[in-house]
Structure formats: C-alpha cells, structure tokens
Design a protein around this motif. Structure first.
Motif, PDB file in Angstrom:
ATOM      1  N   HIS A   8       1.312  -1.321   0.267  1.00  0.00           N
ATOM      2  CA  HIS A   8      -0.287   0.200  -0.094  1.00  0.00           C
ATOM      3  C   HIS A   8       1.126   1.228  -0.026  1.00  0.00           C
ATOM      4  O   HIS A   8       1.596   1.844   1.211  1.00  0.00           O
ATOM      5  CB  HIS A   8      -0.898   0.099   0.747  1.00  0.00           C
ATOM      6  N   LEU A   9       1.597   1.970  -1.153  1.00  0.00           N
ATOM      7  CA  LEU A   9       1.956   3.039  -1.789  1.00  0.00           C
ATOM      8  C   LEU A   9       1.146   4.458  -1.390  1.00  0.00           C
ATOM      9  O   LEU A   9       0.050   4.609  -2.301  1.00  0.00           O
ATOM     10  CB  LEU A   9       2.358   2.967  -2.139  1.00  0.00           C
ATOM     11  N   GLU A  10       1.397   5.448  -0.855  1.00  0.00           N
ATOM     12  CA  GLU A  10       0.581   7.203  -0.919  1.00  0.00           C
ATOM     13  C   GLU A  10       1.522   7.719  -1.357  1.00  0.00           C
ATOM     14  O   GLU A  10       2.734   8.158  -1.039  1.00  0.00           O
ATOM     15  CB  GLU A  10      -0.107   7.499   0.672  1.00  0.00           C
ATOM     16  N   TYR A  11       0.641   8.890  -2.541  1.00  0.00           N
ATOM     17  CA  TYR A  11       1.850   9.749  -2.673  1.00  0.00           C
ATOM     18  C   TYR A  11       0.993  11.065  -3.318  1.00  0.00           C
ATOM     19  O   TYR A  11      -0.207  11.101  -3.407  1.00  0.00           O
ATOM     20  CB  TYR A  11       2.496   9.323  -4.115  1.00  0.00           C
ATOM     21  N   THR A  12       2.327  12.232  -2.719  1.00  0.00           N
ATOM     22  CA  THR A  12       1.727  13.318  -2.966  1.00  0.00           C
ATOM     23  C   THR A  12       2.442  13.745  -4.982  1.00  0.00           C
ATOM     24  O   THR A  12       3.580  13.269  -4.939  1.00  0.00           O
ATOM     25  CB  THR A  12       2.031  14.769  -2.358  1.00  0.00           C
ATOM     26  N   VAL A  13       1.946  14.294  -5.168  1.00  0.00           N
ATOM     27  CA  VAL A  13       2.334  14.984  -6.627  1.00  0.00           C
ATOM     28  C   VAL A  13       1.951  16.419  -6.742  1.00  0.00           C
ATOM     29  O   VAL A  13       0.794  16.699  -6.757  1.00  0.00           O
ATOM     30  CB  VAL A  13       1.181  14.363  -7.384  1.00  0.00           C
ATOM     31  N   ALA A  14       3.389  16.745  -7.278  1.00  0.00           N
ATOM     32  CA  ALA A  14       2.952  18.262  -7.123  1.00  0.00           C
ATOM     33  C   ALA A  14       2.960  18.932  -8.321  1.00  0.00           C
ATOM     34  O   ALA A  14       2.431  19.688  -8.861  1.00  0.00           O
ATOM     35  CB  ALA A  14       4.309  18.471  -6.706  1.00  0.00           C
ATOM     36  N   PHE A  15       3.169  18.120 -10.011  1.00  0.00           N
ATOM     37  CA  PHE A  15       2.953  18.605 -11.311  1.00  0.00           C
ATOM     38  C   PHE A  15       2.533  17.516 -12.117  1.00  0.00           C
ATOM     39  O   PHE A  15       3.516  16.209 -11.057  1.00  0.00           O
ATOM     40  CB  PHE A  15       3.120  19.359 -11.702  1.00  0.00           C
ATOM     41  N   PRO A  16       2.287  17.212 -12.945  1.00  0.00           N
ATOM     42  CA  PRO A  16       1.652  16.124 -13.767  1.00  0.00           C
ATOM     43  C   PRO A  16       3.236  15.151 -14.208  1.00  0.00           C
ATOM     44  O   PRO A  16       3.893  15.412 -14.566  1.00  0.00           O
ATOM     45  CB  PRO A  16       1.758  16.373 -15.076  1.00  0.00           C
ATOM     46  N   SER A  17       3.506  14.041 -13.747  1.00  0.00           N
ATOM     47  CA  SER A  17       4.374  12.651 -13.657  1.00  0.00           C
ATOM     48  C   SER A  17       4.138  11.652 -14.247  1.00  0.00           C
ATOM     49  O   SER A  17       2.921  11.072 -13.729  1.00  0.00           O
ATOM     50  CB  SER A  17       5.128  12.977 -12.166  1.00  0.00           C
ATOM     51  N   THR A  18       5.339  10.667 -14.309  1.00  0.00           N
ATOM     52  CA  THR A  18       5.053   9.739 -14.202  1.00  0.00           C
ATOM     53  C   THR A  18       6.007   8.556 -13.423  1.00  0.00           C
ATOM     54  O   THR A  18       6.986   9.259 -12.672  1.00  0.00           O
ATOM     55  CB  THR A  18       5.691   9.302 -15.633  1.00  0.00           C
ATOM     56  N   LEU A  19       5.263   7.649 -13.115  1.00  0.00           N
ATOM     57  CA  LEU A  19       5.663   6.188 -12.236  1.00  0.00           C
ATOM     58  C   LEU A  19       5.894   5.244 -12.638  1.00  0.00           C
ATOM     59  O   LEU A  19       5.699   5.092 -13.360  1.00  0.00           O
ATOM     60  CB  LEU A  19       4.686   6.704 -10.228  1.00  0.00           C
ATOM     61  N   ILE A  33       1.546 -16.886  -9.257  1.00  0.00           N
ATOM     62  CA  ILE A  33       0.332 -16.325  -9.171  1.00  0.00           C
ATOM     63  C   ILE A  33      -1.009 -16.639  -8.728  1.00  0.00           C
ATOM     64  O   ILE A  33      -2.007 -17.056 -10.727  1.00  0.00           O
ATOM     65  CB  ILE A  33       0.136 -14.975 -10.107  1.00  0.00           C
ATOM     66  N   LEU A  34      -1.627 -17.029  -8.107  1.00  0.00           N
ATOM     67  CA  LEU A  34      -2.793 -17.696  -8.193  1.00  0.00           C
ATOM     68  C   LEU A  34      -4.008 -16.369  -8.224  1.00  0.00           C
ATOM     69  O   LEU A  34      -5.118 -17.066  -8.440  1.00  0.00           O
ATOM     70  CB  LEU A  34      -2.411 -18.316  -6.400  1.00  0.00           C
ATOM     71  N   ASP A  35      -3.780 -15.156  -7.430  1.00  0.00           N
ATOM     72  CA  ASP A  35      -4.680 -14.034  -7.933  1.00  0.00           C
ATOM     73  C   ASP A  35      -3.721 -13.259  -7.930  1.00  0.00           C
ATOM     74  O   ASP A  35      -3.103 -13.584  -6.496  1.00  0.00           O
ATOM     75  CB  ASP A  35      -6.587 -14.699  -7.083  1.00  0.00           C
ATOM     76  N   GLU A  36      -4.261 -12.248  -7.831  1.00  0.00           N
ATOM     77  CA  GLU A  36      -3.674 -10.814  -7.616  1.00  0.00           C
ATOM     78  C   GLU A  36      -4.405  -9.171  -8.076  1.00  0.00           C
ATOM     79  O   GLU A  36      -6.191  -9.603  -9.126  1.00  0.00           O
ATOM     80  CB  GLU A  36      -2.460 -10.546  -7.893  1.00  0.00           C
ATOM     81  N   LYS A  37      -4.421  -8.688  -7.491  1.00  0.00           N
ATOM     82  CA  LYS A  37      -5.151  -7.393  -8.022  1.00  0.00           C
ATOM     83  C   LYS A  37      -3.951  -6.109  -7.551  1.00  0.00           C
ATOM     84  O   LYS A  37      -4.075  -5.947  -7.153  1.00  0.00           O
ATOM     85  CB  LYS A  37      -6.992  -6.965  -6.886  1.00  0.00           C
ATOM     86  N   PHE A  38      -4.015  -5.280  -8.562  1.00  0.00           N
ATOM     87  CA  PHE A  38      -3.648  -4.009  -8.599  1.00  0.00           C
ATOM     88  C   PHE A  38      -4.770  -2.490  -9.155  1.00  0.00           C
ATOM     89  O   PHE A  38      -5.270  -2.443  -9.974  1.00  0.00           O
ATOM     90  CB  PHE A  38      -2.803  -3.946  -9.674  1.00  0.00           C
ATOM     91  N   GLU A  39      -4.461  -1.516  -8.387  1.00  0.00           N
ATOM     92  CA  GLU A  39      -5.527  -0.395  -8.180  1.00  0.00           C
ATOM     93  C   GLU A  39      -4.458   0.558  -7.937  1.00  0.00           C
ATOM     94  O   GLU A  39      -3.954   1.103  -6.735  1.00  0.00           O
ATOM     95  CB  GLU A  39      -6.473  -0.931  -6.846  1.00  0.00           C
ATOM     96  N   VAL A  40      -4.916   1.571  -8.253  1.00  0.00           N
ATOM     97  CA  VAL A  40      -4.717   2.881  -8.254  1.00  0.00           C
ATOM     98  C   VAL A  40      -5.746   4.037  -8.236  1.00  0.00           C
ATOM     99  O   VAL A  40      -6.888   4.213  -9.099  1.00  0.00           O
ATOM    100  CB  VAL A  40      -3.829   3.569  -9.644  1.00  0.00           C
ATOM    101  N   THR A  41      -6.153   4.512  -6.828  1.00  0.00           N
ATOM    102  CA  THR A  41      -6.708   5.405  -6.608  1.00  0.00           C
ATOM    103  C   THR A  41      -6.691   7.012  -6.307  1.00  0.00           C
ATOM    104  O   THR A  41      -5.492   7.670  -5.886  1.00  0.00           O
ATOM    105  CB  THR A  41      -7.884   4.865  -5.518  1.00  0.00           C
ATOM    106  N   PRO A  42      -7.121   8.464  -7.084  1.00  0.00           N
ATOM    107  CA  PRO A  42      -8.085   7.440  -8.027  1.00  0.00           C
ATOM    108  C   PRO A  42      -7.270   6.796  -9.055  1.00  0.00           C
ATOM    109  O   PRO A  42      -6.355   6.949  -9.504  1.00  0.00           O
ATOM    110  CB  PRO A  42      -8.690   9.390  -8.458  1.00  0.00           C
ATOM    111  N   TYR A  43      -8.354   6.142 -10.381  1.00  0.00           N
ATOM    112  CA  TYR A  43      -7.811   5.800 -11.716  1.00  0.00           C
ATOM    113  C   TYR A  43      -6.795   6.674 -12.187  1.00  0.00           C
ATOM    114  O   TYR A  43      -7.471   8.112 -12.270  1.00  0.00           O
ATOM    115  CB  TYR A  43      -9.239   5.357 -11.815  1.00  0.00           C
ATOM    116  N   VAL A  44      -6.242   6.472 -12.904  1.00  0.00           N
ATOM    117  CA  VAL A  44      -5.337   6.528 -13.477  1.00  0.00           C
ATOM    118  C   VAL A  44      -4.373   5.826 -14.418  1.00  0.00           C
ATOM    119  O   VAL A  44      -4.712   4.753 -14.409  1.00  0.00           O
ATOM    120  CB  VAL A  44      -3.847   8.042 -13.397  1.00  0.00           C
ATOM    121  N   LYS A  45      -4.102   6.133 -15.757  1.00  0.00           N
ATOM    122  CA  LYS A  45      -4.076   6.131 -17.337  1.00  0.00           C
ATOM    123  C   LYS A  45      -2.640   4.745 -16.767  1.00  0.00           C
ATOM    124  O   LYS A  45      -1.683   4.949 -15.691  1.00  0.00           O
ATOM    125  CB  LYS A  45      -3.727   6.267 -18.403  1.00  0.00           C
TER     126      LYS A  45
END
Length: 291
Positions: A8-19, A33-45
């Motif tokens: 679980h990672l939380e980031y603040t963003v100063a301006f449009p960037s790439t991670l 891998i038997l099962d997995e889930k990856f989520e970004v909140t709020p959703y981004v590309k």
C-alpha cells in the motif's frame, strides 16, 4: 508454500509526472500467481510491462493532474524452493558459465566489485568450495556491518558500506554481491516480500550462481530464506527499485505485508538450520521442489 502479499503506497504529486513501480510478484519457475489485484485511486492511466529477457513486472502510470495517488497491490503466490547440498555445488569456470549469468560478473553502479577485489581475495580467496566461500562472505558481513535503519540513502554503494560499516538490507545485499563478483562468482540483487520480517517492509538480499544454480543468501538474517516472494531481480537496486519517479512525486506512506495463507504450515529455514545446504528459489527439472 502459499503466501498472501500486499503493498500500500500513498503519494503526493506536485505536477503531472510518471511513476514506474516494481511491486508485483514475479511469474517464474519457482512462483505461481494464484490471484492478484492492482488498484490506483483515483484511477489514472497505467500499463504493465516486462523487459526483454527479464522477469520483473513493472507498472508505468501517468499521474495526470491528480494531486494524490494511492497504490494497492494484493496477491496470493504459490512458492517452491529446493534445498541443495554444498557438496553438489562445484565452482563453474567463466568459460563454462551459462551466458545469462555473465552480466552478473561485472561491476555495477552500487556494486563496485573492481574496487573490492583485494579485500575479497585477502579474506575469502583461499576457501576452495564456492558455496562455503559465499557463506563466509555472508557471515563476515553479518559480523562486521551493523544493521541500522536510516543510516544510508539511495546513493550509498557497497564501497561506502565497507567504509561506514552500517547499512540496511539493500546495503548488505550490495556488499555481498560485490565481494562475490570480485571472486568470479556471478551474483544478482533480489527484492521481494519476506515472511516474518519485522517491521514488515520490502526486503533485499542476493543470489549467487554456483554449480549452475542460483542460490539465495541474506546477510541480515532478518527473514527465513524459504519465506521470500520474489519481486525484482537485477544487477543492483537500480534495476529493481520499488518506485522510480519522473517528475515530482513524494511517498508519504507505505505499508507492506507478507502472511502465510490460512491452510499452510511453515518451518523456517535459516542459516543455523541449513548447515552446509543452500536454497534455490527456482524450480529445476532434475530436483523435486520442496514446499
């Protein structure tokens, strides 16, 4: 052995960037891998990709105009390992090595094996058995380098660690890799989730190529070797960073967890229990995996 891993990672963003993130468990001969889930909140590309001739799974995401992002990864991973007697692990001359192991003989950004050659040969050069040689390196690092959180930073190299005699798991791994490479033993960086690691975090150790097999070693002794779930593999931490930021992105919170699945029983295999045996986390056709 089945593990439940999460990040679980939380980031603040100063301006449009790439991670570019490297927190997914690998798919390889020793992990399913038997099962997995990856989520970004709020959703981004975002997109997942694997580099050519590699197994580490990366995610590249664009922050857009979002000012804060939360990343969540959860997976159930089936892991196998093999216990191998040191007597079966002969030294492999460079001329006979698998070509895929050759890049892990060379110095790299954090592992200046060319600068540590004299120390490596003075301390360990007379040990004939290659497995015993790596074990001696691991024991020396454990005895001579103090594990001290916050004592180093992202610029600390193996040469710095020898000088300062303090470090964290990343530094212990870099020093082990460097001393092994100086002795003509291919070695690579390992990042992953670790069962029984306290406090929970992403963990780093290293693997050495001995007798045609990659064996895992951990000079910190903070987690059992059969409780590791592989995330990244590379020449050093530059190839297996948890996150690489292009722009201005700041990590404000991180929680990592590795638990045993409810129906599993775990017997830790650590340095004392193994004796003159090593552990490979990759399946081998001629050896029956141990769960």
């Amino acid at each position: 052995m089945r593990f439940l891993v999460s990040g679980h990672l939380e980031y603040t963003v100063a301006f449009p960037s790439t991670l570019i993130l490297n927190i997914h468990a690998q798919r390889n001969s020793g992990q399913t891998i038997l099962d997995e889930k990856f989520e970004v909140t709020p959703y981004v590309k975002f997109e997942e990709f694997v580099l050519e001739n590699a197994s580490s799974r990366f995610v590249r995401l664009e922050t857009g105009k979002k000012k804060a992002l939360t990343i969540d990864y959860h997976a159930t991973v089936e892991c196998t390992h093999e216990v191998i007697s040191a007597s079966k692990l002969d030294f492999t001359p460079v001329a006979e090595m698998d070509r895929k192991a050759i890049p892990y003989l060379f110095p790299s950004r954090y592992c200046q094996s060319d600068r540590l050659g004299r120390l490596a040969w003075d301390l360990f050069g007379k040990i004939p058995n290659p497995y015993e040689k790596v074990i001696a390196i691991v024991d020396w690092i454990h005895a001579n380098v103090e594990y001290l959180r916050g004592s180093t930073n992202s610029e600390t190299s193996a040469y710095d660690t020898v000088t300062q005699r303090t470090g964290v798991c990343r530094d212990f791994a870099h020093l082990g890799i460097s001393l092994c490479r100086a002795l003509n033993i291919p070695s690579r960086y390992f990042s992953g989730y670790a069962y029984h690691l306290q406090p929970p975090d992403f963990h780093a150790c290293f693997e050495s190529y001995i007798g045609g097999r990659w064996l895992v070693f951990d000079a910190t002794r903070l987690a059992p070797l059969n409780g590791l779930v592989r995330i990244g593999t590379g020449r050093d931490a530059a190839d297996a960073a948890v996150a690489s930021c292009f722009g201005r992105v700041e990590l404000v919170s991180m929680q990592v967890d590795c638990q045993l699945a409810p129906d599993q029983k775990f017997t830790p295999l650590e340095r004392k229990q193994l004796g003159r045996k090593g552990i490979s986390l990759e399946a081998h056709s001629n050896v029956t995996p141990t769960n």
